[in-house]
Design an enzyme around this catalytic site. Structure first.
Site, PDB file in Angstrom:
ATOM      1  N   HIS A 301       0.829  -1.193   0.000  1.00  0.00           N
ATOM      2  CA  HIS A 301       0.000   0.000   0.000  1.00  0.00           C
ATOM      3  C   HIS A 301       0.871   1.253   0.000  1.00  0.00           C
ATOM      4  O   HIS A 301       2.058   1.209   0.320  1.00  0.00           O
ATOM      5  CB  HIS A 301      -0.932  -0.013   1.206  1.00  0.00           C
ATOM      6  CG  HIS A 301      -2.025  -1.033   1.087  1.00  0.00           C
ATOM      7  ND1 HIS A 301      -3.129  -1.050   1.902  1.00  0.00           N
ATOM      8  CD2 HIS A 301      -2.179  -2.079   0.229  1.00  0.00           C
ATOM      9  CE1 HIS A 301      -3.920  -2.049   1.563  1.00  0.00           C
ATOM     10  NE2 HIS A 301      -3.364  -2.692   0.553  1.00  0.00           N
ATOM     11  N   GLU A 303       0.871   3.753   1.993  1.00  0.00           N
ATOM     12  CA  GLU A 303       1.396   4.044   3.324  1.00  0.00           C
ATOM     13  C   GLU A 303       2.588   3.147   3.649  1.00  0.00           C
ATOM     14  O   GLU A 303       3.586   3.597   4.227  1.00  0.00           O
ATOM     15  CB  GLU A 303       0.297   3.850   4.381  1.00  0.00           C
ATOM     16  CG  GLU A 303      -0.945   4.701   4.151  1.00  0.00           C
ATOM     17  CD  GLU A 303      -2.018   3.980   3.359  1.00  0.00           C
ATOM     18  OE1 GLU A 303      -3.203   4.244   3.601  1.00  0.00           O
ATOM     19  OE2 GLU A 303      -1.668   3.143   2.495  1.00  0.00           O
ATOM     20  N   CYS A 332      -6.082   1.438   5.722  1.00  0.00           N
ATOM     21  CA  CYS A 332      -6.762   0.203   6.106  1.00  0.00           C
ATOM     22  C   CYS A 332      -6.118  -0.343   7.377  1.00  0.00           C
ATOM     23  O   CYS A 332      -5.150   0.209   7.902  1.00  0.00           O
ATOM     24  CB  CYS A 332      -6.670  -0.815   4.975  1.00  0.00           C
ATOM     25  SG  CYS A 332      -4.993  -1.444   4.718  1.00  0.00           S
ATOM     26  N   CYS A 335      -2.310  -1.246   7.123  1.00  0.00           N
ATOM     27  CA  CYS A 335      -1.420  -0.087   7.184  1.00  0.00           C
ATOM     28  C   CYS A 335      -1.477   0.587   8.547  1.00  0.00           C
ATOM     29  O   CYS A 335      -0.474   1.119   9.025  1.00  0.00           O
ATOM     30  CB  CYS A 335      -1.786   0.909   6.089  1.00  0.00           C
ATOM     31  SG  CYS A 335      -1.441   0.295   4.429  1.00  0.00           S
TER      32      CYS A 335
END
Length: 377
Positions: A301, A303, A332, A335
């Site tokens: 992701h 992040e 999410c 993360c």
């Protein structure tokens, strides 16, 4: 601040200028050398203050000397004019538009009867320059000096806005459309536009209410604040993503200094997501809906990539007691766990995600501040 209003016939530019003048204290600047023969000044409120200047160069110097005051103009209508202003930190180019039939009605209210075909041809000339209008019957309602153009009606129900146009008559014979002619019209100015206003309102109070909600004089429109700045960088970073499910960008910041950026995608060395690198993201037939089967996803992701790029040492021990994660989409759970573990102290996001409440609960439990902000249109 100087706001330059541009737009097609009947869009309501003068109505916007009048609002800025009477409600927000803007001062109107007009060019005596303006090329627009149909002047929208008659549509302006009588109490609107106006200063006449001889050229765009004089206007530029005038505003530069008074950059901390608020001005509005309807007379910057060429690329050459706007090119000089766009480099200055006080300039905002605003396009005012509206549905064609609505603008046609406004035009008739102000200037008298004109057939729709003639108005469309006029609109084409304004948008694309001389030579772009299609064959039409004699445009009796458009010629300068005609009784139709000289007439003026008042109406409390329809807006009568600024109607500056590039030319005085419509050609009665077809002229070949060229790139040269198209470069002279409104279409050539749209690349400079900072904000577009859709004026489909039928009354002035409705338009004024909409303009009030836009906060046109806001300093953020000229120089974005830190939150806006970093979230826009998130949106820019997201354009590097090739994830087949969603584009996400992230920026890690400490004391308003960027530590790292990231966007979602498969790890280095693997096929890109849009090349089949992540089976979950490319599964359109299975049960991999939003927020489902995340454990099967091979994409890192945004992040995660930002965290890995920066490293924990930079994050937990940043100046001021820890870094801030900006992300255009709420992190999410996957993360969120990594954000907490690496010592991030604050998360700022723009768009919602399916597990926002779970993420917020986890971060609050760990003492991480999380908040959502909405960027102005």
């Amino acid at each position: 601040m100087l706001i330059a209003l541009i737009g097609p016939p009947g869009a309501g530019k003068a109505s916007v200028a009048s609002y800025l003048g009477t409600q927000l204290g803007f001062h109107l600047l007009a060019l005596t050398s303006a090329t627009t023969p149909i002047r929208p000044l008659s549509n302006l409120n009588a109490s609107t203050d106006m200063t006449a200047l001889s050229s765009s160069k004089e206007m530029l110097d005038y505003v530069t000397d008074r950059w901390n005051q608020c001005f509005v103009t309807l007379d910057l209508d060429t690329s050459a004019d706007i090119e000089a202003f766009i480099k200055r930190p006080f300039f905002l180019c605003v396009e005012v538009g509206g549905p064609l039939l609505t603008r046609w009605s406004r035009w008739k209210e102000k200037h008298g009867e004109i057939r729709l075909e003639e108005f469309v041809a006029l609109d084409d000339r304004v948008s694309f320059g001389p030579g772009s209008s299609t064959p039409t019957s004699p445009a009796t309602g458009i010629k300068t000096g005609s009784s139709t153009m000289a007439s003026s009606k008042s109406s409390s129900s329809l807006l009568t806005g600024g109607d500056g146009i590039l030319g005085t008559t419509l050609s009665h014979t077809h002229t070949e459309h060229t790139s040269t002619s198209s470069s002279l019209g409104l279409s050539a100015l749209r690349r400079y536009v900072h904000l577009s206003i859709m004026n489909d309102h039928l009354t002035l109070p409705a338009l004024h209410s909409h303009l009030s909600s836009l906060h046109l004089p806001s300093e953020e429109r000229l120089r974005p604040g830190w939150d806006t700045y970093f979230l826009r960088l998130c949106n820019l970073a997201s354009l590097r993503s090739n994830c087949m499910k969603r584009r996400v960008g992230a920026v890690l910041v400490s004391s308003n200094r960027i530590l790292a950026t990231g966007y979602n995608g498969t790890p280095s060395g693997l096929a890109n997501c849009n090349q089949g690198g992540c089976p979950r993201c490319n599964n359109t037939l299975g049960n991999s809906g939003r927020g489902q089967n995340l454990e099967e996803c091979l994409c890192l992701h945004a992040e995660e990539n930002a965290l890995l790029e920066a490293g924990r040492a930079k994050l937990a021990g940043g100046v001021g007691g820890g870094a801030t994660m900006y992300c255009n989409t709420c992190p999410c759970l996957r993360c969120a766990v990594k954000i907490i573990q690496t010592g991030i102290k604050k998360v700022v996001y723009q768009l919602e995600y399916s597990m926002d409440e779970k993420t917020k609960g986890l971060m609050r439990e760990a003492g991480v501040e999380i908040r959502q902000i909405h960027l102005d249109p």
